[in-house]
Design a protein around this motif. Structure first.
Motif, short mmCIF file in Angstrom:
data_model
loop_
_atom_site.label_atom_id
_atom_site.label_comp_id
_atom_site.label_asym_id
_atom_site.label_seq_id
_atom_site.Cartn_x
_atom_site.Cartn_y
_atom_site.Cartn_z
N GLY A 156 0.79 -1.22 0.00
CA GLY A 156 0.00 0.00 0.00
C GLY A 156 0.83 1.27 0.00
N ALA A 157 0.20 2.37 -0.41
CA ALA A 157 0.90 3.64 -0.61
C ALA A 157 1.50 4.21 0.67
CB ALA A 157 -0.06 4.66 -1.23
N ASN A 158 0.90 3.91 1.82
CA ASN A 158 1.40 4.44 3.08
C ASN A 158 2.43 3.54 3.76
OD1 ASN A 158 -0.13 6.82 3.05
ND2 ASN A 158 -1.88 5.83 4.01
N SER A 159 2.78 2.45 3.11
CA SER A 159 3.67 1.47 3.75
C SER A 159 5.14 1.73 3.50
CB SER A 159 3.34 0.07 3.21
OG SER A 159 3.74 -0.05 1.84
N GLY A 160 5.43 2.63 2.56
CA GLY A 160 6.80 2.84 2.15
C GLY A 160 7.14 2.14 0.85
N ALA A 161 6.19 1.43 0.26
CA ALA A 161 6.43 0.74 -1.01
C ALA A 161 6.59 1.77 -2.13
CB ALA A 161 5.26 -0.19 -1.34
N SER A 162 7.62 1.59 -2.95
CA SER A 162 7.87 2.55 -4.03
C SER A 162 7.73 1.91 -5.41
CB SER A 162 9.27 3.15 -3.89
OG SER A 162 10.25 2.14 -3.89
N ILE A 163 7.58 0.60 -5.44
CA ILE A 163 7.49 -0.12 -6.72
C ILE A 163 6.24 -0.99 -6.70
CG2 ILE A 163 8.61 -1.82 -8.23
CD1 ILE A 163 11.29 -0.96 -6.92
N ASP A 164 5.38 -0.82 -7.70
CA ASP A 164 4.13 -1.59 -7.73
C ASP A 164 4.31 -2.87 -8.55
OD1 ASP A 164 1.49 -2.16 -7.16
OD2 ASP A 164 0.75 -1.22 -8.99
N HIS A 165 5.29 -3.65 -8.15
CA HIS A 165 5.53 -4.98 -8.72
C HIS A 165 5.82 -5.86 -7.51
CE1 HIS A 165 7.58 -7.59 -12.00
NE2 HIS A 165 7.38 -8.34 -10.92
N ARG A 166 5.01 -6.89 -7.33
CA ARG A 166 5.07 -7.64 -6.07
C ARG A 166 6.48 -8.12 -5.75
NH1 ARG A 166 0.43 -11.78 -5.38
NH2 ARG A 166 -0.62 -9.80 -5.80
N HIS A 167 6.94 -7.75 -4.56
CA HIS A 167 8.29 -8.14 -4.15
C HIS A 167 8.36 -8.21 -2.63
CE1 HIS A 167 8.29 -3.72 -4.11
NE2 HIS A 167 9.31 -3.77 -3.25
N ILE A 168 9.15 -9.13 -2.15
CA ILE A 168 9.39 -9.35 -0.72
C ILE A 168 10.88 -9.25 -0.49
CG2 ILE A 168 9.11 -10.94 1.21
CD1 ILE A 168 6.77 -12.21 -0.37
N GLN A 169 11.29 -8.48 0.49
CA GLN A 169 12.70 -8.19 0.69
C GLN A 169 13.28 -8.95 1.89
OE1 GLN A 169 13.64 -3.87 0.07
NE2 GLN A 169 11.42 -3.62 0.10
N PHE A 170 14.61 -9.13 1.85
CA PHE A 170 15.30 -9.89 2.90
C PHE A 170 16.63 -9.21 3.23
CE2 PHE A 170 12.73 -12.69 0.35
CZ PHE A 170 12.11 -13.53 1.25
N ILE A 171 16.90 -9.10 4.52
CA ILE A 171 18.20 -8.59 4.97
C ILE A 171 18.68 -9.42 6.16
CG2 ILE A 171 17.81 -6.22 4.19
CD1 ILE A 171 17.20 -5.48 7.13
N GLU A 172 19.96 -9.32 6.43
CA GLU A 172 20.52 -9.94 7.63
C GLU A 172 20.09 -9.15 8.86
OE1 GLU A 172 24.74 -10.01 7.38
OE2 GLU A 172 24.80 -11.28 5.59
N PHE A 173 19.85 -9.84 9.97
CA PHE A 173 19.69 -9.17 11.24
C PHE A 173 21.04 -8.58 11.66
CE2 PHE A 173 15.70 -11.47 12.49
CZ PHE A 173 15.00 -10.35 12.90
N PRO A 174 21.04 -7.50 12.42
CA PRO A 174 22.30 -7.03 13.00
C PRO A 174 22.86 -8.10 13.94
CG PRO A 174 20.53 -5.43 13.33
CD PRO A 174 19.89 -6.68 12.83
N ASN A 175 24.14 -8.04 14.21
CA ASN A 175 24.72 -8.95 15.17
C ASN A 175 23.97 -8.85 16.49
OD1 ASN A 175 26.78 -9.94 13.49
ND2 ASN A 175 28.07 -8.18 13.95
N PRO A 176 23.71 -9.98 17.17
CA PRO A 176 22.99 -9.91 18.45
C PRO A 176 23.68 -9.02 19.48
CG PRO A 176 23.12 -12.17 17.66
CD PRO A 176 24.00 -11.36 16.77
N LYS A 177 25.02 -8.93 19.38
CA LYS A 177 25.76 -8.06 20.29
C LYS A 177 26.67 -7.14 19.49
CE LYS A 177 25.92 -10.91 24.47
NZ LYS A 177 26.81 -11.50 25.51
N SER A 178 26.75 -5.89 19.93
CA SER A 178 27.64 -4.93 19.30
C SER A 178 29.04 -5.11 19.86
CB SER A 178 27.16 -3.50 19.55
OG SER A 178 27.29 -3.18 20.93
N SER A 179 30.00 -4.39 19.30
CA SER A 179 31.39 -4.51 19.73
C SER A 179 31.59 -4.10 21.19
CB SER A 179 32.30 -3.65 18.84
OG SER A 179 31.87 -2.29 18.85
N ASP A 180 30.69 -3.24 21.70
CA ASP A 180 30.83 -2.82 23.09
C ASP A 180 29.93 -3.61 24.04
OD1 ASP A 180 28.34 -1.87 22.44
OD2 ASP A 180 28.77 0.23 22.88
N GLY A 181 29.35 -4.72 23.53
CA GLY A 181 28.58 -5.60 24.38
C GLY A 181 27.10 -5.30 24.45
#
Length: 339
Positions: A156-181
């Motif tokens: 939908g238009a209010n979701s942040g979608a910018s392309i009207d061609h069905r797509h599902i995105q995937f990214i890595e989660f950040p590391n569970p812990k940062s360098s400072d713990g």
């Protein structure tokens, strides 16, 4: 029968295609710095992107043929998935009706996208095969990489979608812990955990009831579901969440005929739906406009430079998310599928 098996070499192909595309300039990667924080017992990771305000450099110019085609049909919106750019193509054929491509402008390495071969609208509900294909891809990527990933769908238009061609995105989660713990734990992990083995089809979605928060609907996914039952299982959970989204939007104060918009975020263990009321958080007085991605709902927030980061810290991440979604409500008269 559709085969949803992901090639064993998928993740290696993903990394190889990514490296080649970055080297050739077909993919523009913008490095980020990350800050881990905790607000009201919810984990957040702020990614600071100093160059996001600037137009990306090094983007290949369209060929003369592409420019001529654009001039011939200047009214048609640009669709980068029809056809996908060959240097960004990881899997040209997956589960018969899909392909997997890389995000051309990435702020997270190996950001990849499942697209339909035939152009289907981004504003329509996901189909059982979409859910099955996306979940199988996520599970295989986690297994092959040893890294946890998250998938998301902007509808939908209010979701942040910018392309009207069905797509599902995937990214890595950040590391569970940062360098400072410092620790990042997506809040749905915490909420779902007590219900992971007891939640049944037909139950109301789960919500975090502490305030302040924003309207959301969460359902566990049974990771032991058999392959031939997976599409039905995912579809039932998704339809339960979607019915709640529709009910919430119908009872909201949005103007009549506002676009139905929501974010769907999912892991192997859960599925989260968040009704959306605007694509951006806007503070006119402060001259601030912050685009909120689907993964903002689970605490992953982008900041365009240090000034915007300081604004988010001062305002608070929950206020930013509430500015693009519905206020969290408890409605006793709500019933399942009341839309």
């Amino acid at each position: 029968m559709t085969d949803f098996k992901v090639p064993d070499s998928f993740y290696e192909s993903l990394k190889s295609t990514y490296s080649k595309a970055v080297e050739s300039g077909d993919l523009v990667f913008t490095p980020t710095s990350t800050i881990y924080t905790n607000v009201d017992d919810v984990s957040y990771v702020y990614s600071v992107i100093p160059t996001l305000k600037q137009k990306p450099q090094g983007i290949p110019k369209p060929s003369e043929e592409e420019q001529e085609e654009e001039q011939e049909d200047s009214s048609a919106p640009f669709d980068p998935f029809d056809p996908p750019s060959p240097p960004l193509l990881v899997l040209p054929d997956y589960a018969n009706n899909y392909a997997v491509v890389l995000n051309k402008f990435a702020v997270v390495p190996y950001h990849f996208i499942l697209i339909t071969k035939d152009k289907k609208p981004q504003s329509a509900p996901l189909e059982p095969t979409d859910l099955h294909a996306a979940y199988s891809l996520l599970r295989a990527t986690n297994k092959q990489s040893g890294i946890r990933h998250v998938g998301f769908f902007n509808c939908g238009a209010n979701s942040g979608a910018s392309i009207d061609h069905r797509h599902i995105q995937f990214i890595e989660f950040p590391n569970p812990k940062s360098s400072d713990g410092a620790v990042y734990e997506p809040w749905p992990d915490v909420i779902v955990k007590p219900h992971s083995t007891t939640y049944k089809n037909g139950q109301k979605p789960i919500s975090a009831h502490h305030a302040p928060f924003f309207s959301h609907f969460l359902a566990p996914i049974d990771t032991s579901t058999k392959e031939d039952e997976l599409a039905d299982h995912l579809s039932f959970r998704y339809s339960t969440l979607l019915s709640r989204v529709l009910t919430s939007l119908r009872h909201s104060s949005l103007p009549p005929r506002s676009p139905i918009s929501y974010n769907l975020v999912f892991t192997e263990e859960w599925m989260l739906a968040v009704p959306r009321t605007a694509p951006d958080f806007i503070d006119a007085e402060a001259d601030i406009k912050i685009g909120v991605n689907a993964v903002g709902a689970i605490g992953l927030i982008l900041a365009k430079g240090d000034d915007e980061l300081e604004y988010i810290k001062k305002k608070g991440p929950v206020a930013i998310l509430q500015g693009v979604s519905l206020e969290s409500q408890k409605r006793e008269e709500d019933v399942d599928y009341d839309y």
